[in-house]
Design an enzyme around this catalytic site. Structure first.
Site, PDB file in Angstrom:
ATOM      1  N   CYS A 195       0.848  -1.188   0.000  1.00 28.31           N
ATOM      2  CA  CYS A 195       0.000   0.000   0.000  1.00 28.31           C
ATOM      3  C   CYS A 195       0.888   1.244   0.000  1.00 28.31           C
ATOM      4  CB  CYS A 195      -0.913  -0.019   1.232  1.00 28.31           C
ATOM      5  SG  CYS A 195      -1.922   1.464   1.399  1.00 28.31           S
ATOM      6  N   CYS A 239       0.283   3.147   3.635  1.00 33.88           N
ATOM      7  CA  CYS A 239       0.728   2.621   4.937  1.00 33.88           C
ATOM      8  C   CYS A 239       1.784   1.515   4.847  1.00 33.88           C
ATOM      9  CB  CYS A 239      -0.471   2.131   5.733  1.00 33.88           C
ATOM     10  SG  CYS A 239      -1.231   0.624   5.068  1.00 33.88           S
ATOM     11  N   CYS A 245      -7.403  -1.082   1.307  1.00 34.52           N
ATOM     12  CA  CYS A 245      -6.406  -1.594   2.250  1.00 34.52           C
ATOM     13  C   CYS A 245      -7.105  -1.780   3.598  1.00 34.52           C
ATOM     14  CB  CYS A 245      -5.254  -0.602   2.367  1.00 34.52           C
ATOM     15  SG  CYS A 245      -4.031  -1.061   3.619  1.00 34.52           S
ATOM     16  N   CYS A 254      -5.443   0.840   6.360  1.00 37.32           N
ATOM     17  CA  CYS A 254      -5.643   2.303   6.335  1.00 37.32           C
ATOM     18  C   CYS A 254      -6.859   2.744   5.529  1.00 37.32           C
ATOM     19  CB  CYS A 254      -4.390   2.992   5.818  1.00 37.32           C
ATOM     20  SG  CYS A 254      -4.087   2.741   4.049  1.00 37.32           S
ATOM     21  N   CYS A 272      -8.291  -5.805  -9.811  1.00 33.36           N
ATOM     22  CA  CYS A 272      -7.852  -4.781 -10.764  1.00 33.36           C
ATOM     23  C   CYS A 272      -7.439  -3.562  -9.934  1.00 33.36           C
ATOM     24  CB  CYS A 272      -8.998  -4.473 -11.717  1.00 33.36           C
ATOM     25  SG  CYS A 272      -8.552  -3.417 -13.087  1.00 33.36           S
TER      26      CYS A 272
END
Length: 129
Positions: free
Chosen positions: A44, A47, A93, A96, A116
């Site tokens: 991510c 984070c 995510c 976060c 995707c």
């Protein structure tokens, strides 16, 4: 503007911020990872949580990085997205809540899923050689 928003605007580039915080989408075939083929881990951009292993990445022909499974089922979460006059499953995510992309039921085996994902929502950590 709250402190978190200000900090993220300072740390992320405008496209990364738009994609992850405003549920934006980068243009197909323009993201930095859509054609990345090296082994490694996708994290991510907000984070740094590990999200996808490159071993699950495949060429979906869509112009966005596509994966058939997350690195770990606890790394991502999903929610219903009814924007743009359609119903889709948004992928975020789990740590976060950054917007990553969408998941569709048209992927390859073994899962039959296609995550995707926007390159702008990811950083890539190549495997050590």
């Amino acid at each position: 503007m709250n402190r978190k928003t200000s900090d993220l605007k300072d740390r992320l580039d405008p496209l990364e911020y738009h994609v992850t915080q405003e549920a934006g989408t980068e243009q197909a075939f323009t993201g930095r990872y859509w054609n990345e083929k090296r082994p490694g881990i996708y994290r991510c951009v907000v984070c740094n949580t590990p999200l996808f292993d490159a071993a699950t990445k495949y060429d979906s022909g869509t112009g966005w990085p596509s994966f058939y499974a997350p690195d770990n089922d606890d790394a991502i979460a999903s929610r219903t997205d009814t924007s743009h006059g359609m119903t889709r499953t948004e992928v975020i995510c789990a740590n976060c809540e950054a917007h990553l992309g969408h998941v569709f039921p048209d992927g390859p085996e073994p899962t039959g899923l296609r995550y995707c994902i926007n390159s702008a929502a990811l950083t890539f950590e190549p495997a050590e050689e």
